[in-house]
Design a protein around this motif. Sequence first.
Motif: not given
Lengths: 173, 320
Positions: B182-197, B243-245
């Motif tokens: 989360g990035v408070p200065r952008l008003g972005l709360r922490g998000l649940k992220v799924g990463l395929v690595d 997210a995926a690469d």
Amino acid sequence: MTLKLVGAALTVLAPSWIGFQIAARYGRRPVELRGFQNGLAVLVTEVEYGATPMPDALRSAARAAGPVAGAILADAARRLEAGGGITPGEALSDALAEHRGSVCLTPADEEILAALFPVLGASDRHDQVRHLRLALDRLAAAEAEAADERRRYERMYRYVGVLSGLALVLILM
Amino acid sequence: MLPEGFEREILTYVSPRLTGLLRRAAEALPAPLEEIRIRQDRPLQLVYPGGDAFVAPDGRLTADPGRAVRPDHDDLQRTFQLMARGSVYAWEEEVRGGFLTLEGGHRVGLCGRAVTEAGRIRTLTQVASLNIRIAREVPGAADGLLPHLVRGGRFLSTLLISPPQAGKTTLLRDLVRQLSAGVPRLGLRGLKVGLVDERSEVAGCLRGVPQRDVGPRTDVLDGCPKAEGLMLLIRALSPEVVAADEIGRPEDATAVMEALHAGVAVLATAHGSGLADVRRRPALAELLRVGAFERAVLLSRRRGPGTVEAVLDLAREVVA
């Protein structure tokens, strides 16, 4: 007279003791070979189905391998965990060398283990299992031979000890 | 310059004969160490951003491969075994894929003799080349970029486009970390992220546990093909961002569309030196055409890895 009797008893006991010692070595060899086989059999399972890391695999093999082989396998696991850039093969060879005084294996038996050790942990599952099974077969053959020798020589050496003691007493009397 | 954790995370797993040399040589490098390349009977090489050097037998750097130290069979086998923690059989999948992961997320590429079975690699034997890639985390790599990817406290689906070695994985990792935290200065709360690595490069998982900081709300599906992985994450872990690469295959595109239909934002990377490059690949072109991504970020190595060349608003094609 009493002194003579004590002397005679000692003369009988000393060679008997030596005879029993030699006989005991014949008795212990098959047991130790069996211990190694039990240990390696566990290792096969750990490697094949568990893909367990080597130190843990050695430790569970040690638990199944009886006192002599178990001590060597456990010692190797300890050495491996201590690190210092050694491979499982070196850890096992060092452990075997350390315990050489207390094992009753023949050079041919040790050769079977020495052929297996450098391979352990160094290749894929299929290859590991193949080498382990080969070593198991060779150890089983060695155990059969050891059991045969035990049957033939264990009692013989006991008799030889006692009888040579008695013979010595007769000669000295 | 020695990377952080070099001694414990890397030198512990290298043949003791080489550790002293590597320590001395890495210290003498003009830039942070990027790769250690150990090849049997060939010169020991170190790679850093912008160049490489060989290691002389006294641990000094040399440009002349003829004067470099040459690791032998025992060095290679010992290093390989140490990196596999004495249990090559336990890393069969990884060895088959050609790499091992060390603690700290460092990746070791393997080369040697391939044993094939029905046309597929069954395993590698006689490992004769090792490439130790030092993982470097650059927390804050995405600081400048992130404000362009957020609107009204919402993360916009983004495609990072970059030629090889331009820092796209590093940027992806930091984006994932910041979205997750989360990035408070952008008003972005922490998000649940799924990463395929798929190639274990982003999170550097060791036995499934990320070795790199990918944020507190991130779930990592390690070593999984992207298309299948994205579907699994959406089905099973209710992510807000996936997210995926390096996406690019048709099935990847289907999975991305599936995510968008499920209301999940997508963060992905693709190879290419510009939007035109990406448009030439059918699967990606289709994704761009239907407006799957709201932002595209173009990267280059112009001012070092991770140089952001442009942020495109794909809805309006305006350069930010």
